[in-house]
Write an enzyme that holds these catalytic residues in place. Structure first.
Site, PDB file in Angstrom:
ATOM      1  N   PHE A  25      42.634  35.085  40.981  1.00  0.00           N
ATOM      2  CA  PHE A  25      43.307  36.356  41.266  1.00  0.00           C
ATOM      3  C   PHE A  25      44.811  36.091  41.399  1.00  0.00           C
ATOM      4  O   PHE A  25      45.219  35.117  42.026  1.00  0.00           O
ATOM      5  CB  PHE A  25      42.750  36.946  42.571  1.00  0.00           C
ATOM      6  CG  PHE A  25      42.873  38.433  42.664  1.00  0.00           C
ATOM      7  CD1 PHE A  25      41.805  39.258  42.352  1.00  0.00           C
ATOM      8  CD2 PHE A  25      44.055  39.018  43.060  1.00  0.00           C
ATOM      9  CE1 PHE A  25      41.910  40.639  42.441  1.00  0.00           C
ATOM     10  CE2 PHE A  25      44.175  40.400  43.155  1.00  0.00           C
ATOM     11  CZ  PHE A  25      43.105  41.204  42.842  1.00  0.00           C
ATOM     12  N   GLU A  61      36.391  33.902  47.712  1.00  0.00           N
ATOM     13  CA  GLU A  61      35.396  32.900  47.316  1.00  0.00           C
ATOM     14  C   GLU A  61      35.852  31.466  47.640  1.00  0.00           C
ATOM     15  O   GLU A  61      35.072  30.518  47.477  1.00  0.00           O
ATOM     16  CB  GLU A  61      35.117  33.011  45.807  1.00  0.00           C
ATOM     17  CG  GLU A  61      34.289  34.216  45.398  1.00  0.00           C
ATOM     18  CD  GLU A  61      35.053  35.535  45.416  1.00  0.00           C
ATOM     19  OE1 GLU A  61      36.283  35.522  45.215  1.00  0.00           O
ATOM     20  OE2 GLU A  61      34.404  36.583  45.645  1.00  0.00           O
ATOM     21  N   ALA A  83      47.041  33.192  45.928  1.00  0.00           N
ATOM     22  CA  ALA A  83      48.100  34.160  46.197  1.00  0.00           C
ATOM     23  C   ALA A  83      47.471  35.485  46.613  1.00  0.00           C
ATOM     24  O   ALA A  83      46.668  36.049  45.863  1.00  0.00           O
ATOM     25  CB  ALA A  83      48.959  34.358  44.950  1.00  0.00           C
ATOM     26  N   VAL A  84      47.826  35.915  47.808  1.00  0.00           N
ATOM     27  CA  VAL A  84      47.389  37.229  48.271  1.00  0.00           C
ATOM     28  C   VAL A  84      48.649  38.062  48.455  1.00  0.00           C
ATOM     29  O   VAL A  84      49.564  37.669  49.191  1.00  0.00           O
ATOM     30  CB  VAL A  84      46.591  37.143  49.590  1.00  0.00           C
ATOM     31  CG1 VAL A  84      45.812  38.437  49.810  1.00  0.00           C
ATOM     32  CG2 VAL A  84      45.637  35.963  49.582  1.00  0.00           C
ATOM     33  N   HIS A  91      43.262  45.749  52.392  1.00  0.00           N
ATOM     34  CA  HIS A  91      42.549  44.686  51.673  1.00  0.00           C
ATOM     35  C   HIS A  91      43.192  43.316  51.888  1.00  0.00           C
ATOM     36  O   HIS A  91      42.525  42.314  52.129  1.00  0.00           O
ATOM     37  CB  HIS A  91      42.551  45.032  50.184  1.00  0.00           C
ATOM     38  CG  HIS A  91      41.485  44.363  49.395  1.00  0.00           C
ATOM     39  ND1 HIS A  91      40.169  44.737  49.439  1.00  0.00           N
ATOM     40  CD2 HIS A  91      41.541  43.317  48.530  1.00  0.00           C
ATOM     41  CE1 HIS A  91      39.464  43.973  48.632  1.00  0.00           C
ATOM     42  NE2 HIS A  91      40.272  43.092  48.080  1.00  0.00           N
TER      43      HIS A  91
HETATM   44  N1  INI Z   1      42.048  37.895  45.878  1.00  0.00           N
HETATM   45  C1  INI Z   1      43.135  37.100  45.961  1.00  0.00           C
HETATM   46  O1  INI Z   1      43.017  35.866  45.826  1.00  0.00           O
HETATM   47  N2  INI Z   1      44.353  37.667  46.188  1.00  0.00           N
HETATM   48  C2  INI Z   1      44.526  39.002  46.355  1.00  0.00           C
HETATM   49  O2  INI Z   1      45.690  39.451  46.534  1.00  0.00           O
HETATM   50  C3  INI Z   1      43.390  39.842  46.286  1.00  0.00           C
HETATM   51  N3  INI Z   1      43.550  41.271  46.442  1.00  0.00           N
HETATM   52  O3  INI Z   1      44.600  41.716  46.892  1.00  0.00           O
HETATM   53  O4  INI Z   1      42.622  42.036  46.163  1.00  0.00           O
HETATM   54  C4  INI Z   1      42.129  39.249  46.026  1.00  0.00           C
HETATM   55  N4  INI Z   1      41.022  40.013  45.923  1.00  0.00           N
HETATM   56  C5  INI Z   1      39.800  39.548  45.310  1.00  0.00           C
HETATM   57  C6  INI Z   1      38.885  38.859  46.303  1.00  0.00           C
HETATM   58  O5  INI Z   1      39.426  37.611  46.697  1.00  0.00           O
HETATM   59  C7  INI Z   1      37.489  38.608  45.705  1.00  0.00           C
HETATM   60  O6  INI Z   1      37.605  37.755  44.599  1.00  0.00           O
HETATM   61  C8  INI Z   1      36.801  39.904  45.248  1.00  0.00           C
HETATM   62  O7  INI Z   1      36.768  40.831  46.312  1.00  0.00           O
HETATM   63  C9  INI Z   1      35.341  39.611  44.809  1.00  0.00           C
HETATM   64  O8  INI Z   1      34.577  39.058  45.883  1.00  0.00           O
END
Ligand code: INI
Length: 157
Positions: A25, A61, A83-84, A91
């Site tokens: 992501f 994950e 990176a978030v 979220h």
């Molecule tokens: N995952 C990230 O690694 N970074 C993010 O910024 C993010 N946002 O903002 O949604 C993100 N979402 C996905 C999450 O980690 C899972 O992969 C998904 O929910 C499936 O379980």
């Protein structure tokens, strides 16, 4: 100060077996963080054949995959990069909180050093700055921290 017994980790990565766990992501940034981590390991003496790159779908994950890697006994240290980026909903807080708490728990429970090259930013610009531009590369920094921590912990054993 000179008489004080001091224990610290050196930065020689020769012979270290490491895994970089990277979340897809926000791949634009995470591939730079993963590349930075692998570059730091190489430049500190690690052998490319001793490095493993593990991709997980997203930050959510990451803890479980990191736990499996730690339990395998195959790695001296694990470097997590991801990176978030804050959006318009809560979220961000859930994903960032759980992934960081999760990898910290893995490290404490397994005894395997796990370092954190995870961006938690308010916007894209902050992510750009920390993935190889004016604020450095947090993946690179996390890899150097992993090398230091492995070498420190070996002296504390
Ligand atoms: N995952 C990230 O690694 N970074 C993010 O910024 C993010 N946002 O903002 O949604 C993100 N979402 C996905 C999450 O980690 C899972 O992969 C998904 O929910 C499936 O379980």
């Amino acid at each position: 100060m000179s008489n004080i017994k001091t224990i610290e980790g050196h930065l020689n990565a020769a012979g270290l077996k490491t895994a970089v766990v990277a979340s897809r992501f926000n791949h634009l940034f995470v591939e730079k963080l993963a590349g930075g981590a692998l570059d730091a390991l190489k430049r500190h003496g690690a052998d490319e054949n001793d490095q493993t790159l593990i991709w997980v779908p997203g930050g959510w994950e990451m803890p479980l995959a990191t736990q499996k890697a730690a339990q395998s006994g195959n790695y001296d240290a694990i470097i997590c990069v991801g990176a978030v980026i804050r959006g318009g909903t809560p979220h961000f807080d859930y994903v960032a909180g759980e992934m960081i708490k999760g990898i910290s728990t893995v490290s404490l429970q397994s005894g395997v050093p796990v370092t954190m090259g995870i961006l938690t930013t308010n916007n894209l610009e902050q992510a750009i700055e920390r993935s190889g531009t004016k604020m450095g590369n947090k993946g690179w920094e996390a890899a150097v921290a992993a090398v230091e921590q492995v070498n420190l912990l070996r002296q504390l054993a």
